[in-house]
Design a protein around this motif. Structure first.
Motif, PDB file in Angstrom:
ATOM      1  N   PRO A 100       0.834  -1.341  -0.074  1.00  0.00           N
ATOM      2  CA  PRO A 100      -0.035  -0.246   0.007  1.00  0.00           C
ATOM      3  C   PRO A 100       0.704   1.397   0.085  1.00  0.00           C
ATOM      4  O   PRO A 100       0.326   2.239  -0.796  1.00  0.00           O
ATOM      5  N   THR A 101       1.976   1.227   0.603  1.00  0.00           N
ATOM      6  CA  THR A 101       2.707   2.409   0.577  1.00  0.00           C
ATOM      7  C   THR A 101       3.401   2.690  -0.633  1.00  0.00           C
ATOM      8  O   THR A 101       3.543   3.796  -1.096  1.00  0.00           O
ATOM      9  N   GLU A 102       3.811   1.503  -1.318  1.00  0.00           N
ATOM     10  CA  GLU A 102       4.408   1.694  -2.710  1.00  0.00           C
ATOM     11  C   GLU A 102       3.249   2.041  -3.645  1.00  0.00           C
ATOM     12  O   GLU A 102       3.640   2.888  -4.595  1.00  0.00           O
ATOM     13  N   ALA A 103       2.090   1.616  -3.381  1.00  0.00           N
ATOM     14  CA  ALA A 103       1.222   2.017  -4.493  1.00  0.00           C
ATOM     15  C   ALA A 103       0.772   3.449  -4.183  1.00  0.00           C
ATOM     16  O   ALA A 103       0.533   4.031  -5.308  1.00  0.00           O
ATOM     17  N   ALA A 104       1.047   4.076  -3.102  1.00  0.00           N
ATOM     18  CA  ALA A 104       0.605   5.656  -2.761  1.00  0.00           C
ATOM     19  C   ALA A 104       1.822   6.356  -3.752  1.00  0.00           C
ATOM     20  O   ALA A 104       1.534   7.482  -4.433  1.00  0.00           O
ATOM     21  N   ALA A 105       3.052   5.954  -3.699  1.00  0.00           N
ATOM     22  CA  ALA A 105       4.067   6.615  -4.470  1.00  0.00           C
ATOM     23  C   ALA A 105       3.938   6.181  -5.970  1.00  0.00           C
ATOM     24  O   ALA A 105       3.874   7.170  -6.725  1.00  0.00           O
ATOM     25  N   ALA A 106       3.459   5.348  -6.264  1.00  0.00           N
ATOM     26  CA  ALA A 106       3.001   5.130  -7.947  1.00  0.00           C
ATOM     27  C   ALA A 106       1.677   6.098  -8.219  1.00  0.00           C
ATOM     28  O   ALA A 106       1.795   6.352  -9.284  1.00  0.00           O
ATOM     29  N   CYS A 107       0.852   5.938  -7.165  1.00  0.00           N
ATOM     30  CA  CYS A 107      -0.206   7.110  -7.347  1.00  0.00           C
ATOM     31  C   CYS A 107       0.032   8.509  -7.894  1.00  0.00           C
ATOM     32  O   CYS A 107      -0.417   8.991  -8.563  1.00  0.00           O
ATOM     33  N   VAL A 108       1.175   8.968  -6.926  1.00  0.00           N
ATOM     34  CA  VAL A 108       1.825  10.364  -7.227  1.00  0.00           C
ATOM     35  C   VAL A 108       2.494  10.144  -8.577  1.00  0.00           C
ATOM     36  O   VAL A 108       2.244  11.327  -9.370  1.00  0.00           O
ATOM     37  N   LEU A 109       3.065   9.228  -8.893  1.00  0.00           N
ATOM     38  CA  LEU A 109       3.841   9.432 -10.187  1.00  0.00           C
ATOM     39  C   LEU A 109       2.825   9.287 -11.473  1.00  0.00           C
ATOM     40  O   LEU A 109       3.155  10.144 -12.316  1.00  0.00           O
ATOM     41  N   TYR A 110       1.835   8.444 -11.145  1.00  0.00           N
ATOM     42  CA  TYR A 110       0.836   8.376 -12.196  1.00  0.00           C
ATOM     43  C   TYR A 110       0.114   9.872 -12.488  1.00  0.00           C
ATOM     44  O   TYR A 110      -0.343  10.397 -13.429  1.00  0.00           O
ATOM     45  N   ALA A 111      -0.062  10.390 -11.154  1.00  0.00           N
ATOM     46  CA  ALA A 111      -1.012  11.555 -11.400  1.00  0.00           C
ATOM     47  C   ALA A 111      -0.180  12.952 -11.819  1.00  0.00           C
ATOM     48  O   ALA A 111      -0.532  13.542 -12.769  1.00  0.00           O
ATOM     49  N   PHE A 112       1.197  12.775 -11.641  1.00  0.00           N
ATOM     50  CA  PHE A 112       2.048  13.895 -12.126  1.00  0.00           C
ATOM     51  C   PHE A 112       2.323  13.484 -13.685  1.00  0.00           C
ATOM     52  O   PHE A 112       2.111  14.402 -14.429  1.00  0.00           O
ATOM     53  N   LEU A 113       2.496  12.308 -14.070  1.00  0.00           N
ATOM     54  CA  LEU A 113       2.567  12.002 -15.597  1.00  0.00           C
ATOM     55  C   LEU A 113       1.238  12.682 -16.591  1.00  0.00           C
ATOM     56  O   LEU A 113       1.234  13.103 -17.412  1.00  0.00           O
ATOM     57  N   LEU A 114      -0.075  12.190 -15.529  1.00  0.00           N
ATOM     58  CA  LEU A 114      -1.245  12.461 -16.193  1.00  0.00           C
ATOM     59  C   LEU A 114      -1.311  14.047 -16.454  1.00  0.00           C
ATOM     60  O   LEU A 114      -1.911  14.481 -17.772  1.00  0.00           O
ATOM     61  N   GLU A 115      -1.256  14.810 -15.344  1.00  0.00           N
ATOM     62  CA  GLU A 115      -1.590  16.041 -15.418  1.00  0.00           C
ATOM     63  C   GLU A 115      -0.543  16.898 -16.025  1.00  0.00           C
ATOM     64  O   GLU A 115      -0.885  18.097 -16.533  1.00  0.00           O
ATOM     65  N   PHE A 116       0.626  16.642 -15.679  1.00  0.00           N
ATOM     66  CA  PHE A 116       1.719  17.489 -16.094  1.00  0.00           C
ATOM     67  C   PHE A 116       2.327  17.262 -17.494  1.00  0.00           C
ATOM     68  O   PHE A 116       2.650  18.011 -18.300  1.00  0.00           O
ATOM     69  N   VAL A 117       2.275  15.816 -17.919  1.00  0.00           N
ATOM     70  CA  VAL A 117       2.688  15.272 -19.400  1.00  0.00           C
ATOM     71  C   VAL A 117       1.689  15.154 -20.336  1.00  0.00           C
ATOM     72  O   VAL A 117       1.566  15.547 -21.495  1.00  0.00           O
TER      73      VAL A 117
END
Length: 332
Positions: free
Chosen positions: A238-255
């Motif tokens: 779950p902790t690693e999932a949270a980090a993956a969620c941040v990366l996915y959100a960043f790629l989605l909205e910024f890229v």
């Protein structure tokens, strides 16, 4: 002792102190009354630090950051548009769409506050214009957003899992059924409300419009798949999932969507730090407990997080969070 602690907290809240002050004061008073003094103050400090030390709590600021990025971007609007094309035309469809959108965005962000902002801001004016009464609209948005507290990735589940030493992955899967049941009950009530109050329906979308809406919402819908599928597929914790969620959100909205610019990332980080500090202060203050055995004063006796004041602290923590969220939403 319990009555004294609760009375003290209520008085401090009525005097206007921030929530963390009544909680910390209650912890000190409970400890003082249990041991007849402050001779074991180091034990209290150790317990307070222990309350914020579990590594699983790292997931909380990660999900907060991901939710804030998505709230400022296009993810919420794309999810709302998709839901509206499918259920907007039925009786009470706009209200049902609001409840479903809150649930979907809750499954994406895990934050009740982010859900209120992301879904309530665009849909509340539309509901009022369509003929829904303001009390009903506010109640629907506020209570539907709390479904995010049940379904993964719920920050509340993470904190509860740490306190009760329960598997966070099991809590995530256990919250899906009740969350969907509450959504079904909200939807049924919305339909009945629209029929009784003769609220007009929205125009029906064509299948082409639905296909376009689904295509646009595919990227945001990847969040629950990433979180739930990744955890139960054994890909990450779950902790690693949270980090993956941040990366996915960043790629989605910024890229991909390019709805946010890199300079705005610093403000998102500041928001995350502020919210995390508040949550951890609550957690730190609510964790200290008294001994399960009344009058037991052996310093080597291990303090358990399920004693009387521990239960009171966690009940008050949950209630205080609900009251605080409700106040912020209504004021906003």
């Amino acid at each position: 002792m319990t009555a004294t602690i609760i009375t003290l907290m209520i008085v401090l809240l009525l005097l206007g102190f921030p929530m963390m002050i009544p909680l910390m004061t209650a912890a000190f008073v409970g400890f003082f009354m249990s041991f007849g003094g402050l001779g074991q103050m180091e034990t209290l400090i150790q317990q307070m630090m222990r309350g914020i030390s579990p590594t699983a709590l790292i997931a909380v600021p990660m999900f907060i950051l991901a939710a804030d990025i998505m709230t400022r971007g296009q993810s919420a609007n794309r999810l709302i548009d998709m839901v509206m094309t499918f259920v907007g035309h039925i009786k009470g469809g706009l209200a049902v769409s609001t409840a479903v959108s809150c649930t979907l965005f809750g499954a994406v962000s895990g934050s009740t506050q982010a859900t209120v902002v992301a879904v309530g801001s665009p849909l509340r004016p539309r509901m009022l214009k369509a003929g829904y009464k303001d009390p009903f609209t506010l109640a629907l948005i506020i209570n539907s957003s709390d479904i995010a507290f049940l379904i993964p990735p719920s920050s509340g589940m993470i904190i509860y899992g740490v306190v009760s030493q329960t598997s966070i992955a099991e809590l995530f899967i256990a919250g899906i059924g009740p969350g969907l049941l509450i959504l079904a009950m909200f939807s049924a009530y919305c339909i009945i409300y629209a029929i009784v109050n003769k609220v007009p329906t929205e125009p029906k979308a064509s299948w082409k419009e639905r296909a376009v809406a689904v295509q646009k919402a595919l990227w945001p819908l990847g969040f629950p798949v990433l979180i739930v599928g990744g955890i139960y597929g054994g890909v990450f914790s779950p902790t690693e999932a949270a980090a993956a969620c941040v990366l996915y959100a960043f790629l989605l909205e910024f890229v991909i969507f390019r709805s946010l610019k890199l300079p705005s990332a610093s403000s998102r980080l500041c928001t995350m730090v502020t919210k995390t500090t508040t949550i951890r202060s609550f957690r730190q203050a609510a964790y200290p407990t008294v001994l399960d055995r009344v009058g037991h004063t052996d310093p080597s006796y291990h303090l358990q997080p399920c004693g009387e004041s521990g239960i009171v602290g966690n009940i008050v923590l949950g209630g205080a969070r609900k009251v605080r969220n409700f106040t912020k939403r209504v004021v906003a």
